[in-house]
Structures are given as structure tokens and as C-alpha cells.
Design a protein around this motif. Sequence first.
Motif, mmCIF file in Angstrom:
data_model
loop_
_atom_site.group_PDB
_atom_site.id
_atom_site.type_symbol
_atom_site.label_atom_id
_atom_site.label_comp_id
_atom_site.label_asym_id
_atom_site.label_seq_id
_atom_site.Cartn_x
_atom_site.Cartn_y
_atom_site.Cartn_z
ATOM 1 N N LEU A 1 0.809 -1.222 0.000
ATOM 2 C CA LEU A 1 0.000 0.000 0.000
ATOM 3 C C LEU A 1 0.841 1.270 0.000
ATOM 4 O O LEU A 1 0.379 2.318 -0.445
ATOM 5 C CB LEU A 1 -0.937 0.016 1.218
ATOM 6 N N VAL A 2 2.074 1.184 0.493
ATOM 7 C CA VAL A 2 2.900 2.390 0.638
ATOM 8 C C VAL A 2 3.909 2.552 -0.496
ATOM 9 O O VAL A 2 4.190 3.667 -0.929
ATOM 10 C CB VAL A 2 3.622 2.380 2.007
ATOM 11 N N VAL A 3 4.460 1.457 -0.996
ATOM 12 C CA VAL A 3 5.556 1.529 -1.974
ATOM 13 C C VAL A 3 5.024 1.304 -3.381
ATOM 14 O O VAL A 3 4.458 0.244 -3.683
ATOM 15 C CB VAL A 3 6.648 0.487 -1.645
ATOM 16 N N SER A 4 5.214 2.296 -4.247
ATOM 17 C CA SER A 4 4.708 2.179 -5.621
ATOM 18 C C SER A 4 5.709 2.625 -6.679
ATOM 19 O O SER A 4 5.565 2.296 -7.856
ATOM 20 C CB SER A 4 3.424 3.013 -5.778
ATOM 21 N N ASN A 5 6.736 3.363 -6.274
ATOM 22 C CA ASN A 5 7.693 3.918 -7.234
ATOM 23 C C ASN A 5 9.061 3.248 -7.057
ATOM 24 O O ASN A 5 9.744 3.501 -6.058
ATOM 25 C CB ASN A 5 7.817 5.431 -7.030
ATOM 26 N N PRO A 6 9.491 2.400 -7.999
ATOM 27 C CA PRO A 6 10.782 1.708 -7.858
ATOM 28 C C PRO A 6 11.968 2.655 -7.739
ATOM 29 O O PRO A 6 13.016 2.266 -7.223
ATOM 30 C CB PRO A 6 10.879 0.867 -9.135
ATOM 31 N N SER A 7 11.810 3.878 -8.204
ATOM 32 C CA SER A 7 12.905 4.853 -8.139
ATOM 33 C C SER A 7 12.720 5.838 -6.985
ATOM 34 O O SER A 7 13.467 6.818 -6.886
ATOM 35 C CB SER A 7 12.977 5.642 -9.458
ATOM 36 N N GLY A 8 11.758 5.571 -6.123
ATOM 37 C CA GLY A 8 11.408 6.522 -5.082
ATOM 38 C C GLY A 8 12.273 6.449 -3.842
ATOM 39 O O GLY A 8 13.146 5.591 -3.688
ATOM 40 N N ARG A 9 11.991 7.385 -2.932
ATOM 41 C CA ARG A 9 12.630 7.428 -1.617
ATOM 42 C C ARG A 9 11.603 6.992 -0.582
ATOM 43 O O ARG A 9 10.495 7.539 -0.527
ATOM 44 C CB ARG A 9 13.095 8.841 -1.278
ATOM 45 N N TYR A 10 12.005 6.048 0.259
ATOM 46 C CA TYR A 10 11.091 5.528 1.273
ATOM 47 C C TYR A 10 11.773 5.502 2.640
ATOM 48 O O TYR A 10 13.004 5.357 2.734
ATOM 49 C CB TYR A 10 10.592 4.137 0.884
ATOM 50 N N VAL A 11 10.959 5.649 3.676
ATOM 51 C CA VAL A 11 11.476 5.718 5.041
ATOM 52 C C VAL A 11 10.817 4.645 5.895
ATOM 53 O O VAL A 11 9.584 4.546 5.939
ATOM 54 C CB VAL A 11 11.213 7.101 5.672
#
Length: 310
Positions: free
Chosen positions: A16-26
Amino acid sequence: MDFHHVTVLLEETVNLVVSNPSGRYVDCTLGGAGHSKMILSKLGASGKLICFDQDIQAIRNAKDILGKDERVTLINRNFESLEETLGELNLLPVDGIIFDLGVSSPQLDEAERGFSYMQDAPLDMRMDSSGQLSAREIVNLWTEEDLAQLIWDYGEEKWAKRIAQFITQARREKPLETTGDLVQAIKAAVPAAVRRSGPHPAKRTFQAIRIVVNDELGVLDRGLDQALNCLGQGGRVGVITFHSLEDRIVKERMKSWLGRCTCPPELPICRCNAKTKAKVITKKPLLPSQEEVEQNPRSRSAKLRVAEKI
């Protein structure tokens, strides 16, 4: 220590939170790195994962299993410094943030940390071992009235006054030094019929003391708006709670992000300047499946709420 932790609502949260393979996540609560490992599996080479944990043992464990991955930044801080830290590292905005609240299994299982009422150990309960306030100080130095209020407010324990009375009586004879000393005083306070029929009689009192030692509700309250501030448009925050006090804070804070007017109905125009900041993705909190609860009984009280910045 083998920092083994069974992550709760793993796929539901990350999907539900991660959708962009190139994104920044915490990952604000690194723990045993369960969510972090799955987030990394969804990220490409240019993706970035920033992991917070105030427990140095969690950071050390993550260095062993994640440390060689150049996409990962490990930060030994409490997530209440989330916005400041990400700003210092020039990592704003981010695409998603995850909070998995409460105590990790290793913290509960390692007796000397003093979190568990099932193992005798020095009274401690500090997630950050450098913290000044410990369970021993609360149990031995706080007044009977303050103890009763703490146990009622943060443990929602109906026998709070009686437990506080028995704790203060016990410490007059000698200081309570271990979790076993505290459990003994609690068991003496709770009627035998209640001890036989319900959960462990010390469960709610230990929860209450742990919450206060680590200022868990205050940190959560301060961290949620920071999380929203750190997100870019369309970014999501997912929060897993384990008791009603946490869940109430998360539910009400996400509700406030909807921007509904809070002015008295008799006012002719809105004066509160309500502004919609997010939409709630989970109309009702997601709960663990029966299969997950059977495999990991500690998951039974978990609830997941997710909101998206707009």
C-alpha cells in the motif's frame, strides 16, 4: 543477540505504501528490518531507503543484513527527528513512510532489557539505552497517586489504584529492582479470579510503564505531522498500531488531515481555515489474517492505517 523479529502485516503495508521503484522511502521503526527488506525488493537501482531506529542493536543488526546495499541509509535516532534529519541529508520529499509501533520481539525476548513480564530481569524498559528515565525509577520513586494515574491512562487497567497501592507497599520493605519484583506486587494486587480468567495480570501495567519510559505516545503525536510534511504529492504514510491508545492518535490525526471544518455550526462562515492535506486510503484499519495470527500471536492486536498526501 540474534535480532529475529516476525514482521506484522508485511505485504499489506509495503504494497500500500511503496509504488515507485525509483522513489525514496522511510522505515521509521527499523526493528528486525522486515519491512525494509521487502521495500528494497521493490526498489530499483536508483531507489533509496532511509531507516530510523533509536535502538543501537537494531542498527547493528541491519548493518549485517542491509549495510552493504548502497541504497540504504541507517540512522540511529528516534523518528521524532524525522523531518529535521531528512532535511539535513537533503532527502526531502520522500515517496512513502512506514511506522511499525510498539516493542519488537527481540526487545521483548532479551531478558536484560526488562520489557517482559515473563522473564526476570532488571527493571529497565528503555528502547534507547542512553535514555534517563527507566522503569525502576518510575516504580520506586513515583507517588502512589501518580502510579495509579499512569497505569490507568496508559494501560487502561481497571485495577490501577490497587496495583499502585501494592507497589508502594512492596517498595517500603525494599526497592523493586527486577521485573519479577514488579510482577509479584501486581499479582498480589489483582484478585485470584481475575488472574485465572484473563490475560497475564501484569500485561497492562508493563505496557503503561513502557509507554511512559519511552514517551511513545508523545513521540507518535509529534511524528505524524512531520511524516505528512516529508511526503511529496501522492506519497503515502502507513502506520501499524498495537493498542487502542496508539490507534486513537493515528485515527484522529489522519481524520484531521481530511480538512473538515471544525467551527461551531452556528458560525456563518468557516474561521478555522481547514485545508485538505490527505485522503485516507484505509476507510477501516486493515487487520492481520487468521493465518497470520495463528503463526504469530503477537500480531493479533495489530491495525494498519494508510493515508495519501494530496
